[in-house]
Design an enzyme around this catalytic site. Structure first.
Site, PDB file in Angstrom:
ATOM      1  N   VAL A  22      -5.200  -8.942   2.953  1.00  0.00           N
ATOM      2  CA  VAL A  22      -5.545  -9.351   4.055  1.00  0.00           C
ATOM      3  C   VAL A  22      -6.692  -8.271   5.159  1.00  0.00           C
ATOM      4  O   VAL A  22      -6.429  -7.175   4.860  1.00  0.00           O
ATOM      5  CB  VAL A  22      -4.120  -9.777   4.474  1.00  0.00           C
ATOM      6  CG1 VAL A  22      -4.354 -10.338   6.359  1.00  0.00           C
ATOM      7  CG2 VAL A  22      -3.311 -10.233   4.411  1.00  0.00           C
TER       8      VAL A  22
ATOM      9  N   ARG B 273      17.824   0.157 -17.260  1.00  0.00           N
ATOM     10  CA  ARG B 273      17.827  -1.587 -18.120  1.00  0.00           C
ATOM     11  C   ARG B 273      17.097  -2.501 -17.798  1.00  0.00           C
ATOM     12  O   ARG B 273      15.940  -3.163 -18.313  1.00  0.00           O
ATOM     13  CB  ARG B 273      18.984  -1.802 -18.166  1.00  0.00           C
ATOM     14  CG  ARG B 273      19.858  -1.148 -19.409  1.00  0.00           C
ATOM     15  CD  ARG B 273      21.329  -1.378 -19.490  1.00  0.00           C
ATOM     16  NE  ARG B 273      22.344  -0.753 -19.516  1.00  0.00           N
ATOM     17  CZ  ARG B 273      23.534  -0.915 -19.444  1.00  0.00           C
ATOM     18  NH1 ARG B 273      23.944  -2.148 -19.005  1.00  0.00           N
ATOM     19  NH2 ARG B 273      24.245  -0.294 -20.169  1.00  0.00           N
TER      20      ARG B 273
ATOM     21  N   THR C  23      21.773   0.262 -14.447  1.00  0.00           N
ATOM     22  CA  THR C  23      21.084  -1.197 -14.830  1.00  0.00           C
ATOM     23  C   THR C  23      19.952  -1.351 -14.214  1.00  0.00           C
ATOM     24  O   THR C  23      19.533  -2.079 -14.734  1.00  0.00           O
ATOM     25  CB  THR C  23      22.799  -2.462 -14.291  1.00  0.00           C
ATOM     26  OG1 THR C  23      21.970  -3.125 -13.727  1.00  0.00           O
ATOM     27  CG2 THR C  23      22.437  -2.243 -12.637  1.00  0.00           C
TER      28      THR C  23
ATOM     29  N   CYS D 125       0.733  -0.845  -0.039  1.00  0.00           N
ATOM     30  CA  CYS D 125       0.574  -0.245   0.204  1.00  0.00           C
ATOM     31  C   CYS D 125       1.086   1.336   0.127  1.00  0.00           C
ATOM     32  O   CYS D 125       2.073   1.375   0.265  1.00  0.00           O
ATOM     33  CB  CYS D 125      -0.736   0.205   1.352  1.00  0.00           C
ATOM     34  SG  CYS D 125      -0.114  -0.365   3.077  1.00  0.00           S
TER      35      CYS D 125
ATOM     36  N   SER E 184       9.195 -13.137  -6.519  1.00  0.00           N
ATOM     37  CA  SER E 184      10.295 -13.082  -7.470  1.00  0.00           C
ATOM     38  C   SER E 184      11.188 -13.284  -6.928  1.00  0.00           C
ATOM     39  O   SER E 184      11.103 -14.105  -5.391  1.00  0.00           O
ATOM     40  CB  SER E 184       9.892 -11.460  -7.351  1.00  0.00           C
ATOM     41  OG  SER E 184      10.719 -11.260  -8.866  1.00  0.00           O
TER      42      SER E 184
ATOM     43  N   ASN F  67       2.434  -0.498   5.310  1.00  0.00           N
ATOM     44  CA  ASN F  67       3.264  -0.327   4.259  1.00  0.00           C
ATOM     45  C   ASN F  67       3.876  -1.960   4.707  1.00  0.00           C
ATOM     46  O   ASN F  67       5.298  -1.822   5.242  1.00  0.00           O
ATOM     47  CB  ASN F  67       3.630   0.626   3.444  1.00  0.00           C
ATOM     48  CG  ASN F  67       4.045  -0.923   1.709  1.00  0.00           C
ATOM     49  OD1 ASN F  67       3.461  -1.540   1.724  1.00  0.00           O
ATOM     50  ND2 ASN F  67       5.106   0.034   1.209  1.00  0.00           N
ATOM     51  N   GLY F  68       3.328  -3.534   4.380  1.00  0.00           N
ATOM     52  CA  GLY F  68       4.539  -4.821   4.606  1.00  0.00           C
ATOM     53  C   GLY F  68       3.104  -5.653   4.769  1.00  0.00           C
ATOM     54  O   GLY F  68       2.087  -5.368   4.716  1.00  0.00           O
ATOM     55  N   GLU F  69       3.959  -6.865   4.964  1.00  0.00           N
ATOM     56  CA  GLU F  69       3.909  -8.249   6.010  1.00  0.00           C
ATOM     57  C   GLU F  69       3.773  -8.604   6.795  1.00  0.00           C
ATOM     58  O   GLU F  69       5.097  -8.819   7.352  1.00  0.00           O
ATOM     59  CB  GLU F  69       3.025  -8.849   4.813  1.00  0.00           C
ATOM     60  CG  GLU F  69       2.535  -8.611   3.342  1.00  0.00           C
ATOM     61  CD  GLU F  69       3.758  -7.553   2.544  1.00  0.00           C
ATOM     62  OE1 GLU F  69       2.363  -6.792   1.924  1.00  0.00           O
ATOM     63  OE2 GLU F  69       4.432  -8.439   2.124  1.00  0.00           O
TER      64      GLU F  69
ATOM     65  N   ARG G 146      -4.826   1.954  -0.097  1.00  0.00           N
ATOM     66  CA  ARG G 146      -5.095   0.556   0.318  1.00  0.00           C
ATOM     67  C   ARG G 146      -5.140  -0.836  -1.026  1.00  0.00           C
ATOM     68  O   ARG G 146      -5.636  -0.091  -2.242  1.00  0.00           O
ATOM     69  CB  ARG G 146      -6.208   0.294   1.149  1.00  0.00           C
ATOM     70  CG  ARG G 146      -5.722  -1.372   1.863  1.00  0.00           C
ATOM     71  CD  ARG G 146      -7.433  -1.373   2.858  1.00  0.00           C
ATOM     72  NE  ARG G 146      -6.769  -2.931   2.539  1.00  0.00           N
ATOM     73  CZ  ARG G 146      -8.040  -3.748   3.608  1.00  0.00           C
ATOM     74  NH1 ARG G 146      -9.068  -2.907   3.710  1.00  0.00           N
ATOM     75  NH2 ARG G 146      -7.580  -4.571   4.244  1.00  0.00           N
ATOM     76  N   LEU G 147      -3.833  -1.637  -0.314  1.00  0.00           N
ATOM     77  CA  LEU G 147      -4.307  -3.034  -1.843  1.00  0.00           C
ATOM     78  C   LEU G 147      -4.633  -3.633  -0.635  1.00  0.00           C
ATOM     79  O   LEU G 147      -3.965  -3.800  -0.126  1.00  0.00           O
ATOM     80  CB  LEU G 147      -2.869  -2.669  -2.639  1.00  0.00           C
ATOM     81  CG  LEU G 147      -3.329  -4.412  -3.214  1.00  0.00           C
ATOM     82  CD1 LEU G 147      -3.917  -3.841  -4.772  1.00  0.00           C
ATOM     83  CD2 LEU G 147      -2.166  -4.476  -3.809  1.00  0.00           C
TER      84      LEU G 147
END
Length: 561
Positions: free
Chosen positions: A53, A340, A337, A2, A363, A75-77, A49-50
């Site tokens: 949970v 890119r 970098t 978020c 990821s 912001n986090g988990e 907010r996204l």
């Protein structure tokens, strides 16, 4: 994932200042709240907010009846919130994982709070009873946080710098916006005027130290000793645990898949665990590249092996070039970098948001730094120096790969999860003898590959696939993305401009047309903020003028074979 934003001691009208909070709306497309602090008319919180949970009670700032004087924007988990509840008997009032921060703080103060959180986080905690403001950020800075603090005590805090650079204060623009350091917390006194004064900035965790929260981890004590079989087993157990704890989500899970070792391992373990807990949808994996590029072909093999629902995004060179400015604006950097490698990740994230319902995206970031995956590690003078370099890279992740991974996904309202940067996994890997961790037989990440050799998680040719420079991995067989970029930029930057680059940009002066082109765009959006990047990312122990692996002698891409 978020967007968080807060001001303390604003001299300007808050309804004008809050327009800055809208600069990070992409981080939370589901809902927005703007809330003033009772008793402090010039202090406020903004939250995008996204919902991942507790979709019903997850709005922020989080306030609970038990602690009416505490305000939390984070912001986090926090992956161990249930274990902490069990260990300390916390009485939660919501299903939001971040609520545990309030209970930990009430129980043991800010030092214990930051140290006991197993997860990724950036938070602002306000205690009106004791007139304190606390800021904190996770060990690797997986979640971003920026702040500005003026001499007279006006504080602005935001997930991204773009939410602070246009704030007004005492008729002047605020200047010193800077990233908040990972692995640190800061204590500030809140004055009756709403202004603040910094009391202390404390480092609460180093990547080599075993985290305090191991005491309530789901994986108990591991066998000690450095014999190879024990080490390989521990690596597998801890990595699997790192992926398992990150399955916490009420939204669909997907995975980026380049076909390289790191993302392939993440995808394979993720698939295995999702089957074990009977997730009722197929795992979607996503690859990007030009037609028949090495990454696309390798990712296809992995997807077929693990049985994922695989999506391929074909990189159109024109689209890639057109995205450069958007990407630099999102990233807030001019590092060569980083830019890119961000173009492909930005475009694949755009595809995921538009064409699928996957929101929580796994990821492979962090593995190259932790497991010595960069090509130049072959040139390390000694195992000890390689180990030191690995730690340096991990400490600087928030400026480079972690920054790229967060901003390119957050730009499209996705939440990134990076199991290779699990606190317990990284501290264990870094505790291993330096000799064990170096490249062997001309192969980087040798120990990591060896640990999974008998698991049948991946085809052998993927498990032992050499590292690709990102720009070559997504390239077509005919011409690399690296070459296409160079050709385009060569037409955009005059030789004379490059000659005078050091006069125009004395800090981190551009040495190539490409870096000059990126710097021009950066300065257009973030003029005078070049100090956000202390130095360019460059390989060590080699005479490199370009950060790409393809310029190193050891490197040989699949497109060159």
């Amino acid at each position: 994932m978020c967007g968080i934003w807060a001001l303390f001691g604003s001299d300007e009208c808050l309804s004008v200042q809050c327009l800055s909070a809208m600069k990070i709306a992409h981080r939370g497309p589901d809902a927005f709240r703007f809330e003033n602090v009772n008793g402090f008319t010039n202090c406020c919180f903004g939250f995008h907010r996204l919902a991942v949970v507790d979709q019903l009670y997850g709005m922020q700032p989080i306030r609970v009846k038990k602690f009416p004087y505490l305000w939390l924007c984070y912001n986090g988990e926090i992956y161990n919130f249930k274990q902490l509840q069990k260990q300390f008997g916390f009485d939660y009032q919501t299903l939001v994982d971040g609520e545990v921060i309030l209970h930990l703080y009430n129980r043991g103060g800010i030092e214990q709070t930051a140290s006991m959180l197993d997860g990724v986080f950036a938070f602002i905690l306000l205690d009106t009873a004791n007139r304190k403001v606390f800021l904190a950020r996770d060990t690797y800075g997986v979640r971003p946080l920026f702040k500005v603090l003026t001499d007279d005590g006006f504080l602005g805090v935001c997930s991204e710098a773009k939410g602070l650079i246009n704030l007004k204060h005492s008729t002047s623009l605020c200047s010193k916006v800077e990233p908040f350091l990972p692995g640190h917390y800061e204590v500030l006194d809140l004055k009756p005027s709403g202004k603040v004064a910094s009391v202390e900035l404390v480092k609460f965790h180093s990547c080599k130290d075993e985290p305090l929260h191991v005491a309530c981890d789901t994986v108990e004590a591991l066998p000690s000793g450095f014999d190879l079989e024990t080490v390989k087993s521990n690596i597998r157990i801890l990595f699997e645990n790192a992926v398992r704890k990150r399955l916490m989500a009420h939204r669909r899970i997907g995975c980026l898949l380049s076909g390289g070792l790191d993302s392939s391992l993440v995808a394979a373990v993720l698939m295995k665990l999702m089957k074990e807990i009977n997730v009722n949808y197929p795992l979607q994996t996503f690859a990007i590249g030009m037609e028949n590029s090495p990454d696309l072909l390798a990712a296809r093999k992995v997807a077929a092996h693990i049985g994922s629902e695989h999506h391929e995004v074909i990189l159109n060179t024109e689209e890639g070039i057109q995205a450069i400015e958007e990407v630099i604006f999102s990233l807030e950097t001019y590092d060569i970098t980083t830019i890119r490698a961000s173009i492909g990740m930005y475009l694949v994230s755009k595809y995921i948001r538009k064409k699928t319902d996957s929101v929580v995206i796994f990821s492979g970031e962090g593995s190259d730094e932790l497991t010595q995956g960069y090509i130049y590690f072959h040139k390390a003078p000694s195992p000890e120096e390689a180990a030191e370099e690995s730690e340096r890279l991990l400490k600087e992740l928030y400026l480079f790969d972690v920054l790229r991974a967060d901003r390119t996904t957050a730009a499209h309202g996705l939440e990134l999860r990076v199991p290779f940067l699990d606190h317990r996994f990284t501290s264990y890997y870094l505790s291993l003898p330096a000799e064990l961790r170096i490249p062997k037989n001309g192969i980087e990440k040798y120990l990591l590959r060896l640990s999974f050799e008998d698991s049948n998680l991946l085809p052998k040719e993927i498990l032992w696939r050499p590292k690709e420079a990102f720009s070559d991995g997504i390239a077509s067989v005919k011409k690399s993305w690296f070459s296409i970029l160079q050709d385009y930029i060569d037409q955009q930057v005059d030789d004379l401009l490059l000659e005078k680059a050091a006069e125009k940009y004395p800090f981190n002066p551009p040495k190539t047309k490409e870096s000059y082109y990126y710097r021009q765009i950066f300065e257009k959006h973030y003029s005078g903020r070049s100090s956000w990047l202390p130095h360019y990312w460059m390989p060590r122990w080699v005479k490199a003028t370009d950060p790409s692996a393809r310029t190193l002698k050891h490197y040989k891409s699949a497109t060159q074979e």
